[in-house]
Scaffold this active site. Structure first.
Site, PDB file in Angstrom:
ATOM      1  CB  ILE A  43      -2.119   2.875   3.709  1.00 33.84           C
ATOM      2  CG1 ILE A  43      -1.518   1.469   3.883  1.00 33.84           C
ATOM      3  CG2 ILE A  43      -2.545   3.457   5.060  1.00 33.84           C
ATOM      4  CD1 ILE A  43      -0.176   1.442   4.613  1.00 33.84           C
ATOM      5  CD  GLU A  44      -8.332   4.454  -0.423  1.00 33.58           C
ATOM      6  OE1 GLU A  44      -9.393   4.736   0.165  1.00 33.58           O
ATOM      7  OE2 GLU A  44      -8.293   4.014  -1.585  1.00 33.58           O
ATOM      8  CD  GLU A  55       1.038  -0.933  -7.218  1.00 25.57           C
ATOM      9  OE1 GLU A  55       0.440  -0.470  -6.220  1.00 25.57           O
ATOM     10  OE2 GLU A  55       0.621  -0.796  -8.376  1.00 25.57           O
ATOM     11  CB  CYS A  86      -1.040   4.488 -10.394  1.00 26.96           C
ATOM     12  SG  CYS A  86       0.144   4.952  -9.111  1.00 26.96           S
TER      13      CYS A  86
END
Ligand code: THU
Length: 128
Positions: A43-44, A55, A86
């Site tokens: 969700i940017e 995640e 990441c």
């Protein structure tokens, strides 16, 4: 639930990705010891660092429902190889000691690793 079924759940949740900036959609799903599945997507945000990865969304959903005992996590992206969590997500995964991480893409690539393989020499509560 099989590993492949968990990957398929992650693929489903990837469809909900809100990624208008990177156009890189990611899905994740976690399986709890009690047999429940929680999914998530990235969700940017217009303020880029505010965005959250798939995640951490999935793990947060499980933990906030009182389900901390997570036995596996699957993560999927449209990557040439397995979609790799990441660094921040690796640390988040480590906190809940998730023993099995399944990295996948939209084709047939699947790579399963242990937490120790995903984050060697990680900082944990035992270091404090
Ligand atoms: N992303 C994830 O959701 N999980 C990862 O482990 C890698 C990166 C997201 C964050 C951002 O929305 C987009 O992928 C591009 O970095």
């Amino acid at each position: 639930m099989t590993d492949e079924e968990l990957v398929q759940k992650a693929i489903e949740y990837r469809k909900n990705s809100y990624s208008p900036y990177s156009h890189f959609a990611v899905g994740a799903a976690v399986l709890t010891k009690s047999g429940k599945v929680f999914g998530g997507c990235n969700i940017e945000n217009a303020s880029y660092p505010v965005g959250i990865c798939a995640e951490r969304t999935a793990i947060s959903k499980a933990v906030s429902e009182g389900e901390r005992d997570i036995v596996a996590l699957a993560v999927v992206g449209d990557t040439p190889g397995p979609c790799s969590p990441c660094g921040m997500c690796r640390q988040f995964i480590s906190e809940f000691k998730i023993p099995k991480i399944i990295m996948a893409n939209l084709k047939d690539v699947r790579k399963t690793v242990t937490l120790e393989e995903l984050l060697p020499f990680g900082f944990t509560d035992s270091d404090m």
